[in-house]
Design an enzyme around this catalytic site. Structure first.
Site, PDB file in Angstrom:
ATOM      1  N   ARG A   1     -13.824  -5.153  15.549  1.00 18.00           N
ATOM      2  CA  ARG A   1     -12.803  -4.160  15.905  1.00 18.00           C
ATOM      3  C   ARG A   1     -13.493  -2.822  16.079  1.00 18.00           C
ATOM      4  NH1 ARG A   1      -7.727  -1.711  12.362  1.00 18.00           N
ATOM      5  NH2 ARG A   1      -9.281  -0.148  11.807  1.00 18.00           N
TER       6      ARG A   1
ATOM      7  N   GLU B   1      -4.137  -4.141  19.517  1.00 18.98           N
ATOM      8  CA  GLU B   1      -3.206  -4.353  18.397  1.00 18.98           C
ATOM      9  C   GLU B   1      -2.237  -3.186  18.253  1.00 18.98           C
ATOM     10  OE1 GLU B   1      -5.395  -4.772  14.767  1.00 18.98           O
ATOM     11  OE2 GLU B   1      -3.660  -4.229  13.543  1.00 18.98           O
TER      12      GLU B   1
ATOM     13  N   TRP C   1       2.153   7.192  12.303  1.00 21.13           N
ATOM     14  CA  TRP C   1       0.751   7.202  11.943  1.00 21.13           C
ATOM     15  C   TRP C   1       0.097   5.991  12.563  1.00 21.13           C
ATOM     16  CZ3 TRP C   1      -1.500   3.186   9.585  1.00 21.13           C
ATOM     17  CH2 TRP C   1      -0.684   2.301   8.893  1.00 21.13           C
TER      18      TRP C   1
ATOM     19  N   ASN D   1       0.825  -1.213   0.000  1.00 20.69           N
ATOM     20  CA  ASN D   1       0.000   0.000   0.000  1.00 20.69           C
ATOM     21  C   ASN D   1       0.861   1.267   0.000  1.00 20.69           C
ATOM     22  OD1 ASN D   1      -2.333   1.479   0.138  1.00 20.69           O
ATOM     23  ND2 ASN D   1      -2.842   0.925   2.256  1.00 20.69           N
TER      24      ASN D   1
ATOM     25  N   GLU E   1       1.747  -6.616  11.674  1.00 21.55           N
ATOM     26  CA  GLU E   1       1.287  -6.458  10.290  1.00 21.55           C
ATOM     27  C   GLU E   1       2.357  -5.843   9.398  1.00 21.55           C
ATOM     28  OE1 GLU E   1      -2.224  -4.026  11.161  1.00 21.55           O
ATOM     29  OE2 GLU E   1      -1.295  -2.371  10.089  1.00 21.55           O
TER      30      GLU E   1
ATOM     31  N   GLU F   1      -8.731 -11.207  10.304  1.00 20.34           N
ATOM     32  CA  GLU F   1      -9.312  -9.902   9.959  1.00 20.34           C
ATOM     33  C   GLU F   1      -9.966 -10.011   8.582  1.00 20.34           C
ATOM     34  OE1 GLU F   1      -6.371  -6.841   9.453  1.00 20.34           O
ATOM     35  OE2 GLU F   1      -7.841  -5.235   9.710  1.00 20.34           O
TER      36      GLU F   1
ATOM     37  N   ARG G   1       0.288 -10.964  13.781  1.00 16.09           N
ATOM     38  CA  ARG G   1      -0.507 -10.204  12.808  1.00 16.09           C
ATOM     39  C   ARG G   1       0.057 -10.258  11.387  1.00 16.09           C
ATOM     40  NH1 ARG G   1      -4.871  -8.548  11.993  1.00 16.09           N
ATOM     41  NH2 ARG G   1      -4.599  -6.331  11.624  1.00 16.09           N
TER      42      ARG G   1
ATOM     43  N   HIS H   1      -3.243 -10.359   9.099  1.00 13.12           N
ATOM     44  CA  HIS H   1      -3.646  -9.020   8.646  1.00 13.12           C
ATOM     45  C   HIS H   1      -4.483  -9.126   7.368  1.00 13.12           C
ATOM     46  CE1 HIS H   1      -2.086  -4.817   7.247  1.00 13.12           C
ATOM     47  NE2 HIS H   1      -3.139  -4.678   8.024  1.00 13.12           N
TER      48      HIS H   1
ATOM     49  N   ASP I   1      -7.270  -1.325  17.586  1.00 12.79           N
ATOM     50  CA  ASP I   1      -5.973  -1.138  16.926  1.00 12.79           C
ATOM     51  C   ASP I   1      -5.379   0.202  17.338  1.00 12.79           C
ATOM     52  OD1 ASP I   1      -3.814  -1.057  15.229  1.00 12.79           O
ATOM     53  OD2 ASP I   1      -4.930  -1.632  13.425  1.00 12.79           O
TER      54      ASP I   1
ATOM     55  N   ASP J   1      -6.179  -3.690   1.495  1.00 14.93           N
ATOM     56  CA  ASP J   1      -4.978  -3.557   0.645  1.00 14.93           C
ATOM     57  C   ASP J   1      -4.215  -4.875   0.532  1.00 14.93           C
ATOM     58  OD1 ASP J   1      -4.557  -1.943   3.391  1.00 14.93           O
ATOM     59  OD2 ASP J   1      -2.676  -2.953   2.942  1.00 14.93           O
TER      60      ASP J   1
ATOM     61  N   HIS K   1      -2.491   1.300  16.136  1.00 17.16           N
ATOM     62  CA  HIS K   1      -1.738   1.808  14.976  1.00 17.16           C
ATOM     63  C   HIS K   1      -0.352   2.341  15.342  1.00 17.16           C
ATOM     64  CE1 HIS K   1      -4.872   1.012  12.144  1.00 17.16           C
ATOM     65  NE2 HIS K   1      -5.745   1.766  12.780  1.00 17.16           N
TER      66      HIS K   1
ATOM     67  N   TYR L   1      -7.072   8.029  11.989  1.00 15.27           N
ATOM     68  CA  TYR L   1      -6.879   6.934  11.057  1.00 15.27           C
ATOM     69  C   TYR L   1      -7.694   5.709  11.492  1.00 15.27           C
ATOM     70  CZ  TYR L   1      -4.715   3.446   8.176  1.00 15.27           C
ATOM     71  OH  TYR L   1      -4.522   2.444   7.271  1.00 15.27           O
TER      72      TYR L   1
ATOM     73  N   HIS M   1     -14.545  -4.409  10.861  1.00 13.76           N
ATOM     74  CA  HIS M   1     -14.128  -3.080  11.329  1.00 13.76           C
ATOM     75  C   HIS M   1     -15.331  -2.184  11.569  1.00 13.76           C
ATOM     76  CE1 HIS M   1      -9.784  -2.757   9.644  1.00 13.76           C
ATOM     77  NE2 HIS M   1     -10.029  -3.978  10.061  1.00 13.76           N
TER      78      HIS M   1
HETATM   79  O1  KDG Z   1      -1.765  -0.516   4.505  1.00  9.85           O
HETATM   80  C1  KDG Z   1      -1.974  -0.280   5.857  1.00  9.85           C
HETATM   81  C2  KDG Z   1      -3.293  -0.823   6.309  1.00  9.85           C
HETATM   82  O2  KDG Z   1      -3.469  -2.106   5.828  1.00  9.85           O
HETATM   83  C3  KDG Z   1      -3.365  -0.878   7.798  1.00  9.85           C
HETATM   84  O3  KDG Z   1      -3.271   0.393   8.322  1.00  9.85           O
HETATM   85  C4  KDG Z   1      -4.640  -1.494   8.248  1.00  9.85           C
HETATM   86  O4  KDG Z   1      -3.896  -1.387  10.529  1.00  9.85           O
HETATM   87  C5  KDG Z   1      -4.568  -1.927   9.663  1.00  9.85           C
HETATM   88  C6  KDG Z   1      -5.338  -3.106  10.019  1.00  9.85           C
HETATM   89  O5  KDG Z   1      -5.194  -3.544  11.149  1.00  9.85           O
HETATM   90  O6  KDG Z   1      -6.070  -3.605   9.175  1.00  9.85           O
HETATM   91 MG    MG Z   2      -3.594  -2.745  12.199  1.00  9.46          MG
END
Ligand code: KDG
Ligand code: MG
Length: 409
Positions: A147, A243, A409, A37, A269, A346, A290, A319, A217, A323, A219, A159, A122
């Site tokens: 989630r 996560e 991020w 991605n 991930e 997921e 993950r 994961h 999550d 994407d 992130h 995000y 999600h």
């Molecule tokens: O490309 C990045 C995303 O796949 C990611 O941010 C998604 O954190 C994510 C998740 O847990 O699906």
């Molecule tokens: Mg994630």
């Protein structure tokens, strides 16, 4: 049998995907996913320029040997671009082997260890009300694990939180990567986040009861002591997992988190080799792995990773965002069905157009996924349609603190 063609297809049905197609002299074909991605063309160029020419003439049955040849032979090991490219080759070879055997790949991995794979969806909301609607929508679609992500008061855009689309009830492909020449900038405030998230889970437990498995999550946005505080403050709400609570590459940071909380942790991930997990697994610093087949070098190393994790009673939580292409998703569904230490998968459905480009045998019913019984991975690529949907630049957002400092991020 010999490989006679290795073609890289970059297509963008609502989002960008990089797919490798291998063709053999016996007419069998195999597909692999190398989608990275926001860096799709780097993976495509690596495959086209440095990998595809090495594959022509090789025996597609030699999966382990080809994997080692591409991994050890390159000298410059690991990294997301290299490992996504190797993953695509590995998946395509398993696809061919399955088709040659007349069996779905999970049968070649030892057969099914369960009837289906528990999936989580999600849900997210800008307010408690829209979050509730989003959770209800997922439950109506059959999900049995959710989630939960939420907007944070005082933070403009967070995000993983879909601003509107989710509550509409329509088929929806959350696309956090904005199309355009540069990433969108979002903001972030850790203190506000740490204050708000426990209230969100308190609300969700009140509305939906004690039994629904809930995930969250982080992130990669917290420092270890902040992650420890969050894990502890979420304990009353009994999460299935928290996560990516810290930037994942700092494995020892998880020791501190673990000392302070019994909230289960999931990480990995962005990892692409077993070495990224070594300390986390051997010290039992996580509960769920993950990794995605696409970013971890494919089915072959993912299976080995899970066998290593099994010795420590650590389970899978692969994961599966949109994407990861339908090919990459299929690869991990076959692994998940075969291994004993499956945890959860997921699952975000792809857009209708993506499902037209990639026709899948995979099914989702009653909260469970199954890769289907089609020989190989069970995905066919509509190359003509794919060719009509060219790559468009798209980037994940970046995140800054209120004073302008760049943040994870
Ligand atoms: O490309 C990045 C995303 O796949 C990611 O941010 C998604 O954190 C994510 C998740 O847990 O699906
Ligand atoms: Mg994630």
């Amino acid at each position: 049998m010999k490989v006679i063609g290795a073609d890289v297809v970059v297509t963008s049905p609502t989002r960008n995907f990089v797919t490798l197609k291998l063709t053999t002299d016996e007419g069998l074909t195999g597909l692999g996913d190398a989608t990275l991605n926001g860096r799709e063309l780097a993976a495509a160029a690596y495959l086209r320029e440095h990998v595809a020419p090495l594959l022509v003439g090789r025996d597609p049955g030699r999966i382990e040997d080809t994997w080692q040849y591409l991994y050890r032979g390159a000298y410059w090991r690991r990294g997301p671009v290299t490992m996504a490219a190797i993953a695509a080759v590995d998946m395509a070879l398993w696809d061919i082997k399955g088709k040659a055997a007349g069996m779905p790949v999970y049968q070649l991995l030892g057969g099914a260890s369960r009837d289906g794979l528990l999936a989580y969806g999600h849900a997210s909301g800008m307010s408690f009300e829209s979050l509730d609607e989003s959770i209800h929508m997922h439950l109506e679609r059959g999900y049995r694990a959710i989630r939960v992500q939420s907007a944070i008061p005082g933070v403009r855009a967070v995000y993983g939180v879909a601003a509107q689309a989710q509550a509409t009830g329509e088929r929806y492909d959350y696309e956090p990567a904005g199309r355009g020449a540069a990433p969108v900038e979002e903001d972030w405030d850790t203190a506000a986040y740490l204050r708000h998230i426990p209230k969100v889970f308190e609300h969700v437990r009140q509305q939906f009861g004690a039994e629904l498995p809930l995930l969250h999550d982080g992130h990669h946005r917290l420092r270890p002591i902040e992650a420890a505080k969050l894990g502890r403050s979420l304990e009353p709400y009994d999460l299935f997992w928290l996560e990516d609570c810290t930037p994942a590459e700092s494995q020892q940071a998880l020791r501190l988190v673990r000392r302070h909380t019994v909230t289960p942790l999931a990480i990995g991930e962005v990892f692409n080799a077993v070495w990224d997990f070594q300390q986390l697994i051997s010290e039992q610093l996580i509960d769920y792995v993950r990794a995605a087949a696409t970013h971890f070098g494919g089915i072959t190393p993912l299976r080995k990773l899970m066998d290593y994790a099994a010795q420590y009673q650590i389970r899978s939580g692969f994961h599966g965002p949109t994407d990861v292409s339908p090919v990459g998703l299929a690869a991990q569904l076959h692994v998940g069905l075969a291994i004993h230490n499956f945890g959860i998968q997921e699952y975000m459905p792809h857009s209708d157009l993506t499902d037209e480009v990639f026709r899948q045998s995979m099914r989702f019913a009653g909260g469970y996924l199954h890769p289907g019984e089609t020989p190989g991975l069970g995905v066919e690529l509509d190359e003509q349609l794919a060719a009509r949907l060219p790559y468009k630049p798209a980037y994940l957002p970046v995140s800054r603190l209120h004073d302008g400092t760049m943040h994870d991020w």
